[in-house]
Scaffold this motif. Structure first.
Motif, PDB file in Angstrom:
ATOM      1  N   ALA A  58       0.742  -1.139  -0.121  1.00  0.00           N
ATOM      2  CA  ALA A  58      -0.094   0.025   0.084  1.00  0.00           C
ATOM      3  C   ALA A  58       0.910   1.190  -0.041  1.00  0.00           C
ATOM      4  O   ALA A  58       1.665   1.377   0.831  1.00  0.00           O
ATOM      5  N   ASP A  59       0.421   2.414  -1.136  1.00  0.00           N
ATOM      6  CA  ASP A  59       1.192   3.742  -0.964  1.00  0.00           C
ATOM      7  C   ASP A  59       0.245   4.279   0.013  1.00  0.00           C
ATOM      8  O   ASP A  59       0.668   5.339   0.663  1.00  0.00           O
ATOM      9  N   VAL A  60      -1.120   4.122  -0.038  1.00  0.00           N
ATOM     10  CA  VAL A  60      -2.056   4.902   0.748  1.00  0.00           C
ATOM     11  C   VAL A  60      -2.940   4.051   1.506  1.00  0.00           C
ATOM     12  O   VAL A  60      -3.527   3.195   0.725  1.00  0.00           O
ATOM     13  N   ILE A  61      -3.392   4.103   2.597  1.00  0.00           N
ATOM     14  CA  ILE A  61      -4.519   3.576   3.383  1.00  0.00           C
ATOM     15  C   ILE A  61      -5.612   4.466   3.653  1.00  0.00           C
ATOM     16  O   ILE A  61      -5.125   5.531   4.564  1.00  0.00           O
ATOM     17  N   LEU A  62      -6.793   3.824   3.430  1.00  0.00           N
ATOM     18  CA  LEU A  62      -7.892   4.613   3.875  1.00  0.00           C
ATOM     19  C   LEU A  62      -8.700   3.774   4.880  1.00  0.00           C
ATOM     20  O   LEU A  62      -8.959   2.773   4.673  1.00  0.00           O
ATOM     21  N   THR A  63      -8.984   4.475   6.038  1.00  0.00           N
ATOM     22  CA  THR A  63      -9.770   3.505   6.862  1.00  0.00           C
ATOM     23  C   THR A  63     -11.227   4.232   7.263  1.00  0.00           C
ATOM     24  O   THR A  63     -11.299   5.572   7.535  1.00  0.00           O
ATOM     25  N   CYS A  64     -12.304   3.527   6.885  1.00  0.00           N
ATOM     26  CA  CYS A  64     -13.488   4.096   6.764  1.00  0.00           C
ATOM     27  C   CYS A  64     -14.450   3.184   7.568  1.00  0.00           C
ATOM     28  O   CYS A  64     -15.976   2.985   7.156  1.00  0.00           O
ATOM     29  N   ALA A  65     -14.023   2.713   8.516  1.00  0.00           N
ATOM     30  CA  ALA A  65     -14.895   1.738   9.291  1.00  0.00           C
ATOM     31  C   ALA A  65     -15.692   2.231  10.419  1.00  0.00           C
ATOM     32  O   ALA A  65     -15.594   3.396  10.507  1.00  0.00           O
ATOM     33  N   SER A  66     -16.619   1.504  11.253  1.00  0.00           N
ATOM     34  CA  SER A  66     -17.499   1.825  12.115  1.00  0.00           C
ATOM     35  C   SER A  66     -16.699   2.810  13.066  1.00  0.00           C
ATOM     36  O   SER A  66     -15.515   2.447  13.476  1.00  0.00           O
ATOM     37  N   ALA A  67     -17.375   3.610  13.784  1.00  0.00           N
ATOM     38  CA  ALA A  67     -16.646   4.572  15.023  1.00  0.00           C
ATOM     39  C   ALA A  67     -16.322   3.744  16.032  1.00  0.00           C
ATOM     40  O   ALA A  67     -17.036   2.738  16.441  1.00  0.00           O
ATOM     41  N   GLY A  68     -15.094   3.818  16.581  1.00  0.00           N
ATOM     42  CA  GLY A  68     -14.520   3.178  17.735  1.00  0.00           C
ATOM     43  C   GLY A  68     -13.820   1.936  17.376  1.00  0.00           C
ATOM     44  O   GLY A  68     -13.632   1.132  18.384  1.00  0.00           O
ATOM     45  N   VAL A  69     -13.622   1.646  15.983  1.00  0.00           N
ATOM     46  CA  VAL A  69     -12.817   0.442  15.690  1.00  0.00           C
ATOM     47  C   VAL A  69     -11.553   1.035  15.172  1.00  0.00           C
ATOM     48  O   VAL A  69     -11.517   1.629  14.225  1.00  0.00           O
TER      49      VAL A  69
END
Length: 297
Positions: free
Chosen positions: A197-208
């Protein structure tokens, strides 16, 4: 310009209209806001026509239809249905931003682009982007925006790969973008994945926490990690909500509030632009992204 009072009609397929969006409408200068709940796709054309024909052709452009909800595909379908009902001179403005996802995803990718400057020639073009939480509304649209900007995007499921494969098929049909799919159920699988990965986007549920400190250390090629979760623990270890280029073992991190500040400006400016426009506008995540880019320069 027409002297007619601007009216903001807000539709949602949900039981409640978002108070966030109502507040944004008021702060953008709308004095008259009407809300409509549990609006199905089949209801949109009729509501649009009611909004169109109730004002003179010169005043129709002072009418705005805002599309909310929590489903990106449905919001896009509702926008298309509303647009199909329009014809000159009875044209109104349409703005889709379900759960603020379109403006949030736009802000997220614009901030990633900003942090890639000077680190990677070509920015997102050809960059390997991994999106965690891609089955959610923000993650899916962020993946599309990144792919349209030239990135090689992988959408990642934490359960079964079929979840993201269905999303990839839908978005390829809608936007012609190719999204690769992967599954990462635990840290061992994430560790193997983030190495590329060059870029990681985390868009998971809140508090995870999606990407732990140990997983992050394995991301040897990482340039930027961005997270939209403002509730501790944050989605990426070491990237708190206020992070604005914080140094990580590899690359830098962008936090939820940094992204959120741009998102707020984008939605606010779009609503003001529509309210004051002399012509009817149609605005979705592509237009939001262009504005987010300008604000991130």
């Amino acid at each position: 310009m027409s002297d007619a009072e601007p009216i903001l009609h807000m539709i949602t397929p949900l039981k409640n209209t978002s108070p966030f969006d109502v507040n944004m409408g008021v702060d953008a200068g709308f004095k008259t806001i009407a809300t409509y709940q549990e609006v199905g796709l089949k209801d949109v054309v009729g509501l649009t026509q009611d909004a169109m024909f109730s004002r003179s052709p010169n005043d129709a452009k002072r009418t705005v239809l805002f599309i909310g909800g929590k489903d990106a595909s449905l919001a896009l379908d509702q926008m298309a249905a509303a647009a199909s009902a329009l014809f000159p001179p009875f044209e109104i403005s349409i703005f889709a931003d379900p759960s603020g996802a379109f403006t949030t995803a736009a802000a997220m990718i614009a901030q990633v682009e900003k942090r890639l400057r000077g680190k990677r020639e070509g920015g997102l073009e050809g960059a390997r982007v991994q999106v965690y939480g891609a089955t959610g509304i923000i993650g899916g649209i962020a993946a599309v925006i990144a792919a349209q900007a030239g990135a090689k995007v992988t959408i990642v499921s934490h359960l079964v790969i079929e979840d993201v494969e269905a999303k990839a098929v839908d978005f390829k049909k809608r936007f012609g973008v190719k999204l690769d799919c992967a599954v990462a159920r635990d840290d061992a699988e994430k560790t193997a994945l983030v190495k590329n990965a060059d870029v990681i986007l985390t868009c998971a549920s809140a508090g995870v926490e999606v990407i732990s400190a140990d997983v992050l250390k394995a991301a040897d090629n990482l340039l930027v990690a961005a997270d939209i979760n403002a509730v501790p623990p944050n989605g990426v270890a070491g990237v708190d909500s206020n992070a604005d280029g914080v140094a990580l073992p590899h690359g830098v991190g962008i936090g939820a509030l940094t992204i959120g500040q741009v998102k707020y400006q984008v939605q606010h400016q779009i609503l003001k632009r529509i309210r004051n426009s002399d012509t009817a506008l149609q605005i979705s995540f592509l237009e939001a992204f262009e504005l987010a880019r300008q604000l991130s320069e």
